[in-house]
Design a protein around this motif. Sequence first.
Motif, mmCIF file in Angstrom:
data_model
loop_
_atom_site.group_PDB
_atom_site.id
_atom_site.type_symbol
_atom_site.label_atom_id
_atom_site.label_comp_id
_atom_site.label_asym_id
_atom_site.label_seq_id
_atom_site.Cartn_x
_atom_site.Cartn_y
_atom_site.Cartn_z
ATOM 1 N N MET A 66 1.000 -0.616 0.362
ATOM 2 C CA MET A 66 -0.003 -0.321 -0.375
ATOM 3 C C MET A 66 0.834 1.420 0.022
ATOM 4 O O MET A 66 2.259 1.481 1.319
ATOM 5 C CB MET A 66 -1.128 -0.040 1.180
ATOM 6 N N VAL A 67 0.272 2.419 -0.798
ATOM 7 C CA VAL A 67 1.148 3.657 -0.469
ATOM 8 C C VAL A 67 -0.026 4.582 -0.508
ATOM 9 O O VAL A 67 -0.839 4.974 -1.106
ATOM 10 C CB VAL A 67 1.656 4.209 -1.827
ATOM 11 N N LEU A 68 0.497 5.334 0.792
ATOM 12 C CA LEU A 68 -0.497 5.808 1.153
ATOM 13 C C LEU A 68 0.139 7.549 1.260
ATOM 14 O O LEU A 68 0.925 7.926 1.656
ATOM 15 C CB LEU A 68 -0.892 6.471 2.953
ATOM 16 N N PRO A 69 -0.054 8.461 0.317
ATOM 17 C CA PRO A 69 0.030 10.294 -0.232
ATOM 18 C C PRO A 69 -0.142 10.518 2.050
ATOM 19 O O PRO A 69 -0.859 10.057 2.489
ATOM 20 C CB PRO A 69 -1.226 10.181 -0.715
ATOM 21 N N SER A 70 1.054 11.788 1.924
ATOM 22 C CA SER A 70 0.875 12.230 2.687
ATOM 23 C C SER A 70 -0.429 12.835 3.057
ATOM 24 O O SER A 70 -1.317 13.632 2.057
ATOM 25 C CB SER A 70 2.347 13.637 2.067
ATOM 26 N N GLY A 71 -0.813 13.345 4.222
ATOM 27 C CA GLY A 71 -2.195 13.476 4.608
ATOM 28 C C GLY A 71 -3.343 13.047 4.777
ATOM 29 O O GLY A 71 -4.642 13.892 5.058
ATOM 30 N N THR A 72 -2.983 11.871 4.299
ATOM 31 C CA THR A 72 -4.464 11.413 3.913
ATOM 32 C C THR A 72 -4.557 10.726 5.484
ATOM 33 O O THR A 72 -3.776 9.497 6.363
ATOM 34 C CB THR A 72 -4.343 9.457 3.001
ATOM 35 N N VAL A 73 -6.061 11.014 5.887
ATOM 36 C CA VAL A 73 -6.418 10.371 7.500
ATOM 37 C C VAL A 73 -6.580 9.531 7.403
ATOM 38 O O VAL A 73 -7.795 8.979 5.724
ATOM 39 C CB VAL A 73 -8.018 11.493 7.285
ATOM 40 N N HIS A 74 -6.351 7.975 7.743
ATOM 41 C CA HIS A 74 -6.580 6.864 8.126
ATOM 42 C C HIS A 74 -6.434 6.495 9.605
ATOM 43 O O HIS A 74 -5.998 6.868 9.984
ATOM 44 C CB HIS A 74 -5.526 5.895 7.190
ATOM 45 N N SER A 75 -7.631 5.107 9.810
ATOM 46 C CA SER A 75 -7.352 4.413 10.354
ATOM 47 C C SER A 75 -7.088 2.907 10.251
ATOM 48 O O SER A 75 -7.330 2.524 8.899
ATOM 49 C CB SER A 75 -8.372 4.513 11.617
ATOM 50 N N ALA A 76 -6.938 2.258 11.534
ATOM 51 C CA ALA A 76 -6.763 0.559 11.044
ATOM 52 C C ALA A 76 -7.954 -0.321 12.006
ATOM 53 O O ALA A 76 -7.420 0.018 13.068
ATOM 54 C CB ALA A 76 -5.063 0.276 10.685
ATOM 55 N N GLU A 77 -7.486 -2.032 11.546
ATOM 56 C CA GLU A 77 -8.312 -2.368 11.602
ATOM 57 C C GLU A 77 -7.451 -3.810 11.772
ATOM 58 O O GLU A 77 -7.040 -3.913 10.802
ATOM 59 C CB GLU A 77 -9.780 -2.814 11.869
ATOM 60 N N VAL A 78 -6.651 -4.385 12.732
ATOM 61 C CA VAL A 78 -5.694 -5.277 12.862
ATOM 62 C C VAL A 78 -6.370 -6.775 12.542
ATOM 63 O O VAL A 78 -7.570 -7.012 13.587
ATOM 64 C CB VAL A 78 -4.669 -6.218 14.016
ATOM 65 N N GLY A 79 -6.104 -8.086 11.617
ATOM 66 C CA GLY A 79 -7.154 -9.158 11.061
ATOM 67 C C GLY A 79 -7.092 -9.795 12.366
ATOM 68 O O GLY A 79 -6.496 -9.594 13.578
ATOM 69 N N PRO A 80 -8.037 -11.180 12.320
ATOM 70 C CA PRO A 80 -7.660 -12.234 13.678
ATOM 71 C C PRO A 80 -7.247 -12.563 14.205
ATOM 72 O O PRO A 80 -7.010 -13.029 15.152
ATOM 73 C CB PRO A 80 -9.802 -12.978 13.260
ATOM 74 N N ASP A 81 -5.673 -12.930 12.713
ATOM 75 C CA ASP A 81 -4.581 -13.624 13.646
ATOM 76 C C ASP A 81 -3.228 -12.613 13.514
ATOM 77 O O ASP A 81 -2.306 -13.516 13.797
ATOM 78 C CB ASP A 81 -3.951 -14.463 12.627
ATOM 79 N N GLY A 82 -3.445 -11.808 13.988
ATOM 80 C CA GLY A 82 -2.837 -10.460 14.130
ATOM 81 C C GLY A 82 -2.269 -9.473 12.358
ATOM 82 O O GLY A 82 -2.710 -11.022 11.715
ATOM 83 N N CYS A 83 -1.624 -9.364 12.669
ATOM 84 C CA CYS A 83 -0.437 -8.677 11.095
ATOM 85 C C CYS A 83 1.446 -8.583 12.024
ATOM 86 O O CYS A 83 1.434 -8.050 13.045
ATOM 87 C CB CYS A 83 -1.314 -7.841 10.911
ATOM 88 N N THR A 84 1.876 -8.386 10.506
ATOM 89 C CA THR A 84 3.302 -8.268 10.955
ATOM 90 C C THR A 84 3.345 -6.921 9.850
ATOM 91 O O THR A 84 2.916 -7.561 9.081
ATOM 92 C CB THR A 84 4.242 -9.518 10.848
ATOM 93 N N CYS A 85 3.954 -6.350 10.078
ATOM 94 C CA CYS A 85 4.004 -5.293 8.409
ATOM 95 C C CYS A 85 5.318 -4.539 8.777
ATOM 96 O O CYS A 85 6.460 -4.552 9.302
ATOM 97 C CB CYS A 85 2.638 -3.531 8.651
ATOM 98 N N ILE A 86 6.095 -4.426 7.954
ATOM 99 C CA ILE A 86 7.070 -3.443 7.463
ATOM 100 C C ILE A 86 6.396 -2.267 6.652
ATOM 101 O O ILE A 86 6.107 -1.912 5.611
ATOM 102 C CB ILE A 86 8.261 -3.992 6.643
ATOM 103 N N GLU A 87 7.053 -0.700 6.990
ATOM 104 C CA GLU A 87 6.815 0.360 6.259
ATOM 105 C C GLU A 87 7.951 1.166 6.608
ATOM 106 O O GLU A 87 9.066 1.132 7.080
ATOM 107 C CB GLU A 87 5.861 1.067 6.845
ATOM 108 N N GLY A 88 8.256 1.975 5.612
ATOM 109 C CA GLY A 88 8.927 2.925 4.840
ATOM 110 C C GLY A 88 8.111 4.628 4.406
ATOM 111 O O GLY A 88 7.502 4.580 4.046
ATOM 112 N N ARG A 89 8.959 5.663 4.441
ATOM 113 C CA ARG A 89 8.519 6.769 4.239
ATOM 114 C C ARG A 89 9.632 7.051 2.504
ATOM 115 O O ARG A 89 10.588 7.271 2.381
ATOM 116 C CB ARG A 89 8.319 7.980 5.034
ATOM 117 N N ARG A 90 8.659 8.197 2.244
ATOM 118 C CA ARG A 90 9.459 8.389 0.880
ATOM 119 C C ARG A 90 8.498 10.130 -0.035
ATOM 120 O O ARG A 90 8.052 10.250 0.965
ATOM 121 C CB ARG A 90 9.566 8.035 -0.741
#
Length: 90
Positions: A66-90
């Motif tokens: 997923m690429v999320l543009p700067s300033g995008t208002v978002h929330s998040a909900e983790v699924g039933p088995d949890g999650c592991t994510c990696i992220e960075g910025r550009r």
Amino acid sequence: MTAPDELMTRLRGEATGCYSWSNGPGDRYAPHSHGYEKVLYCVDGSIAFILEGEGRRLDLTAGDRMVLPSGTVHSAEVGPDGCTCIEGRR
């Protein structure tokens, strides 16, 4: 499914400040935004990002990007088995 190391190599090729994080089943993030463009890969489990202004939901599972543009208002909900994510910025 793509190996976690391969996903991190991909991410480092397109973003800086890359890191990994995990959450347990059902965890939630309240609506917020970032002052940078976020690039995120779901490595394991699942997570849904809700784009508040668009009324749109992005469901990610292992290997999804997923690429999320700067300033995008978002929330998040983790699924039933949890999650592991990696992220960075550009």
